[in-house]
Design a protein around this motif. Structure first.
Motif, PDB file in Angstrom:
ATOM      1  N   VAL A 176       0.840  -1.344   0.057  1.00 37.16           N
ATOM      2  CA  VAL A 176       0.060   0.043   0.131  1.00 37.16           C
ATOM      3  C   VAL A 176       0.768   1.245   0.086  1.00 37.16           C
ATOM      4  CG1 VAL A 176      -1.688   1.232   1.178  1.00 37.16           C
ATOM      5  CG2 VAL A 176      -1.960  -1.172   1.182  1.00 37.16           C
ATOM      6  N   ILE A 177       0.472   2.316  -0.930  1.00 40.88           N
ATOM      7  CA  ILE A 177       1.471   3.687  -0.856  1.00 40.88           C
ATOM      8  C   ILE A 177       0.518   4.483  -0.197  1.00 40.88           C
ATOM      9  CG2 ILE A 177       2.424   5.174  -2.357  1.00 40.88           C
ATOM     10  CD1 ILE A 177       3.203   2.708  -4.308  1.00 40.88           C
ATOM     11  N   ASP A 178       0.568   5.244   0.533  1.00 45.85           N
ATOM     12  CA  ASP A 178      -0.125   6.315   1.253  1.00 45.85           C
ATOM     13  C   ASP A 178       0.527   7.681   0.913  1.00 45.85           C
ATOM     14  OD1 ASP A 178      -1.676   7.706   2.765  1.00 45.85           O
ATOM     15  OD2 ASP A 178      -1.150   7.063   4.672  1.00 45.85           O
ATOM     16  N   LEU A 179      -0.363   8.422   0.068  1.00 52.13           N
ATOM     17  CA  LEU A 179       0.231   9.765  -0.297  1.00 52.13           C
ATOM     18  C   LEU A 179      -0.335  10.697   0.553  1.00 52.13           C
ATOM     19  CD1 LEU A 179       0.057   9.785  -4.367  1.00 52.13           C
ATOM     20  CD2 LEU A 179       1.981   9.211  -2.863  1.00 52.13           C
ATOM     21  N   TYR A 199       4.098   2.042   2.425  1.00 47.65           N
ATOM     22  CA  TYR A 199       4.941   3.192   2.086  1.00 47.65           C
ATOM     23  C   TYR A 199       4.225   4.537   2.261  1.00 47.65           C
ATOM     24  CZ  TYR A 199       8.834  -0.021   0.422  1.00 47.65           C
ATOM     25  OH  TYR A 199       9.674  -0.670   0.697  1.00 47.65           O
ATOM     26  N   GLY A 200       4.402   5.130   3.407  1.00 45.01           N
ATOM     27  CA  GLY A 200       3.831   6.358   3.551  1.00 45.01           C
ATOM     28  C   GLY A 200       4.719   7.843   2.942  1.00 45.01           C
ATOM     29  N   ILE A 201       4.241   8.391   1.928  1.00 40.97           N
ATOM     30  CA  ILE A 201       4.923   9.416   1.248  1.00 40.97           C
ATOM     31  C   ILE A 201       4.399  10.970   1.654  1.00 40.97           C
ATOM     32  CG2 ILE A 201       5.961  10.299  -1.045  1.00 40.97           C
ATOM     33  CD1 ILE A 201       5.561   7.608  -2.070  1.00 40.97           C
ATOM     34  N   ASP A 202       5.221  11.815   2.316  1.00 45.23           N
ATOM     35  CA  ASP A 202       4.906  13.085   2.469  1.00 45.23           C
ATOM     36  C   ASP A 202       5.864  14.004   2.225  1.00 45.23           C
ATOM     37  OD1 ASP A 202       2.592  14.237   4.324  1.00 45.23           O
ATOM     38  OD2 ASP A 202       4.371  15.433   4.471  1.00 45.23           O
ATOM     39  N   SER A 203       5.381  15.391   1.514  1.00 42.76           N
ATOM     40  CA  SER A 203       6.490  16.427   1.077  1.00 42.76           C
ATOM     41  C   SER A 203       7.331  16.924   2.275  1.00 42.76           C
ATOM     42  CB  SER A 203       5.622  17.211   0.380  1.00 42.76           C
ATOM     43  OG  SER A 203       4.816  18.158   1.410  1.00 42.76           O
ATOM     44  N   SER A 204       6.842  16.977   3.462  1.00 42.65           N
ATOM     45  CA  SER A 204       7.315  17.460   4.572  1.00 42.65           C
ATOM     46  C   SER A 204       8.335  16.403   5.191  1.00 42.65           C
ATOM     47  CB  SER A 204       6.509  17.931   5.585  1.00 42.65           C
ATOM     48  OG  SER A 204       6.800  18.464   6.937  1.00 42.65           O
TER      49      SER A 204
END
Length: 591
Positions: A176-179, A199-204
Motif C-alpha cells: 500500500v502506498i499512502d500519499l 510506504y507513507g510518502i509526505d512532502s514534509s
C-alpha cells in the motif's frame, strides 16, 4: 484484479455529464454569492449587490427550510426539480439584476445538487459486502484505533483501513502506498493491524521524521497492548481450567458413587439374604481403583480449553507469552501445525513494514525512483490536500503497478485552477481543477473564494475582519488586504484588541486610529451584523454544491479512462465528525 465478484452498478459517463450540466446551470447564477470575499462585504456593499431581500427574511427562510427538509426526509428529487422550478432559475434569481429573489427554491436547488441527493454515490455497506465475498478475507486483529489516536482520527482510520483491507484483498495486493501520509496514523495502522507493507510518502521532512518517531512509539504501545491482551487471555484460560477441573472432580466422584451404589444394589438383589455382596467382582474392583485415584480418568478439559484460546493468540504478531506454571498443558494444547502457523505469523509480522518517505509528489512522479521494491499495489490518501488528490488519480491511471485507488481529498481552496485569471500566466501543465474533458471544454472556473466557502469561520470573526477592512480603507487608504495574519481573532479579548493586534501585524501605525474611532466603526456595523450572518448562511448552503462539482469532475475523469474497470464516490465518514467524508474509489481492469 484477483477477484471476479460483480461490483455495484454505477452511473455511466453520459449520466454524470448530465448531472454536471444541471449543476453548472445552477452555479452560473449562484456562484457570485460563493465568490464574494467576506473581507470586502461592507466596503463593497455585497448585500445590496447580490441579494434583493432583507437579512431577516433570508435567515428565517433558511432556518425554516433546513428544519423542514432534512436530507433523510427530503422529497423525491425528481419531484422537487419539477415542482420547485429548479430548472427555471429565473424563479431564484432576477433576470435583469441577477440578485437572489427566492431563498426557499435556492435552498432546495442547493440541496438537490449535493452529493447525498444526486444519486451517484455507492453505499459504503453495499461496496464492503461485495468486496468481502472472498473466502480468504484478511480479518485483522481485534484492536481499535481509538486506543492509539484521538476520536476524529480513529473514526477515519478505522473505517478507511477496513475498506482498504477489503480492496487490497479483492485486488490481490500486499503493498500500500499512502500519499500525503502526514503523521502516519493510517499507514501505521494498516501495517500493524492488517500486516500490509506500507510506504507513507509526505512532502514534509518534518512530518516524515515525526511519523517515524510516532510509529516507533505506536509499535511499542501496540506490543504492550498485545502483551496485556495475552495476559488477560491466558489468565482467563487458567481460571476456566481450574474451575472446570474442580467441577469435573465433583461430577466424577458423584458418578463413581452412583456406579458403586448401583452395583452394590444389584449384588444385594442377586445374593441370598444374610450374605454380603462379593467385593471381588471386577466392576467393584474398578470402582475402588477409581475412588483411590480420582484424577486417573478425568476428561482432558484442559486441552479443550486451550484449544479454544490459542487460535486467538495465533493471530498476534508478537511472540506469545507461555504460562510458566502449566507449560505442559499449553504444549499439549498446541499442535505442531499451530506452532508452525505461529512461527510464520511472527516472521510475517517482521516483514510487514511501515516506511515513511519524504518526496514532493506531482502527476509526473516516478514511484519506482522513490520505492525500490515497488510491486503491484494499492494507492490511498486520507485528506490529501489541494492538487495532491488530483495527482493521486493521475498517477493511478498512468502506472500499471497500481491496481486500485482510495482517495479522500480536502483543502479545496489550495487547488490550482487552469482557468483562474490570476494563474493564466503560469506555465503549469497539469492543474488540480478541472480534470475531466467536459469542464475543460467549458473552461470552468470556481475561484478561490468559492472553494473557500466549504470551510467558513465563525460569523463573529468574519464580522471583525469585515469591519476592520473598512477601517484600514478609510484610515490608511488600503483598498485590498488579503494578507494572512494568523489566528488573531482567537487570541483577542475584544474587537479593540483585535484591531490593535492586526495593525501591529501589518506594520501600520496603530496610534493613527484612536479607540473612539475604532469603537464607532464597531457600533456602526453592529446594526448590520445580520446581513453578514445571512450572507454567511447562504454561502454555507452553497458549499456542498462546490464540493459536488470538484468530486464529479474527478469521477468523470476516471470514467474517461479506458483501463478503469470500476469507479465511484463513496461516503465513508460521519460528516459531523469528519466534514470531508467522500472517497473516490477506482479499480483497474484485469491485465
Amino acid at each position: 484484479m484477483a477477484a471476479s465478484c460483480p461490483l455495484p452498478d454505477t452511473p455511466d459517463l453520459p449520466t454524470l455529464r448530465a448531472k454536471l450540466q444541471g449543476l453548472l446551470q445552477f452555479l452560473r447564477e449562484a456562484l457570485p454569492i460563493s465568490s464574494a470575499h467576506t473581507v470586502d462585504f461592507y466596503t463593497e456593499s455585497m448585500w445590496d449587490q447580490l441579494i434583493d431581500l432583507s437579512p431577516e427574511t433570508v435567515l428565517a427562510t433558511l432556518r425554516r427550510t433546513t428544519a423542514e427538509v432534512r436530507p433523510s426526509e427530503a422529497r423525491p428529487l425528481v419531484e422537487a426539480e419539477r415542482e420547485s422550478g429548479i430548472s427555471d432559475f429565473c424563479k431564484i434569481f432576477c433576470e435583469t439584476s441577477q440578485k437572489l429573489v427566492n431563498v426557499e427554491v435556492f435552498a432546495l436547488a442547493a440541496q438537490y445538487y449535493s452529493l447525498q441527493n444526486l444519486g451517484i454515490c455507492t453505499p459504503f455497506e453495499q461496496l464492503l459486502t461485495v468486496l468481502q465475498r472472498k473466502q480468504n478475507q484478511r480479518i485483522g486483529e481485534d484492536v481499535k484505533p481509538e486506543h492509539f489516536m484521538n476520536m476524529k482520527k480513529s473514526h477515519e482510520v478505522h473505517i478507511m483501513s477496513e475498506l482498504i483491507n477489503s480492496i487490497a484483498d479483492f485486488c490481490g495486493v500486499q503493498q500500500v502506498i499512502d500519499l500525503g501520509s502526514g503523521k502516519g496514523y493510517l499507514s501505521s495502522f494498516l501495517s500493524l493491524k492488517y500486516g500490509f507493507s506500507v510506504y507513507g510518502i509526505d512532502s514534509s521532512d518534518v512530518n516524515t521524521r515525526g511519523a517515524k518517531e510516532r510509529n516507533r512509539k505506536l509499535t511499542r504501545q501496540w506490543r504492550l497492548y498485545h502483551t496485556r491482551s495475552r495476559s488477560d487471555v491466558s489468565g482467563l484460560a487458567f481460571k476456566m481450567t481450574k474451575e472446570r477441573k474442580v467441577q469435573n472432580e465433583i461430577e466424577h466422584k458423584a458418578n463413581i458413587e452412583e456406579e458403586y451404589n448401583k452395583n452394590a444394589l444389584n449384588q444385594e438383589e442377586m445374593s441370598p439374604p444374610g450374605i454380603l455382596p462379593d467385593f471381588s467382582d471386577p466392576v467393584i474392583s474398578k470402582i475402588k481403583k477409581q475412588m483411590a485415584n480420582p484424577h486417573a480418568q478425568q476428561p482432558q478439559e484442559e486441552n479443550l480449553c486451550f484449544e479454544n484460546v490459542f487460535p486467538f493468540i495465533d493471530v498476534l504478531p508478537i511472540e506469545p507469552v507461555e504460562p510458566t506454571s502449566s507449560s505442559g498443558i499449553a504444549n499439549r494444547g498446541i499442535s505442531d501445525a499451530k506452532k508452525e502457523r505461529r512461527k510464520a505469523s511472527s516472521k510475517s509480522s517482521e516483514s510487514n513494514i511501515y516506511s515513511p518517505l519524504t518526496s514532493f509528489i506531482t502527476a509526473d512522479s516516478e514511484l519506482c525512483d522513490i520505492i525500490n521494491d515497488l510491486e503491484d499495489c494499492l494507492m490511498v490518501g486520507l485528506h490529501t490536500c489541494g492538487d495532491l488528490a488530483a495527482n493521486t488519480l493521475r498517477i493511478f491511471t498512468s502506472k500499471n503497478e497500481i491496481k486500485g485507488v482510495c482517495s479522500v481529498g480536502c483543502c479545496y481552496h489550495l487547488l490550482s485552477e487552469e482557468f483562474e485569471k490570476q494563474l493564466r500566466e503560469c506555465t503549469q501543465e497539469k492543474w488540480g481543477f478541472p480534470m475531466c474533458q467536459y469542464l475543460k471544454e467549458e473552461r470552468w472556473c470556481c475561484g478561490r473564494n468559492a472553494r473557500m466557502s466549504a470551510c467558513l469561520l465563525p460569523t463573529e470573526s468574519l464580522f471583525y475582519r469585515a469591519v476592520l477592512q473598512d477601517i484600514i480603507k478609510d484610515c490608511f487608504g488600503i483598498t485590498k488586504c488579503d494578507q494572512h495574519v494568523g489566528k488573531i481573532y482567537s487570541k483577542s479579548s475584544s474587537f479593540l484588541d483585535y484591531v490593535r493586534k492586526f495593525l501591529a501585524k501589518l506594520g501600520l501605525d496603530e496610534h493613527k486610529v484612536s479607540e473612539k474611532i475604532i469603537m464607532d466603526y464597531y457600533e456602526k456595523y453592529k446594526l448590520r451584523v445580520s446581513e453578514l450572518e445571512a450572507f454567511n448562511m447562504l454561502k454555507v448552503v452553497l458549499a456542498p454544491c462546490i464540493e459536488t462539482l470538484i468530486l464529479l469532475d474527478r469521477l468523470c475523469y476516471l470514467k474517461e479512462q479506458e483501463d478503469i474497470a470500476w469507479c465511484s464516490l463513496v461516503k465513508l465518514f460521519d460528516p459531523v465528525t469528519s466534514p470531508r467524508c467522500y472517497a473516490i474509489i477506482a479499480l483497474k481492469k484485469q491485465q
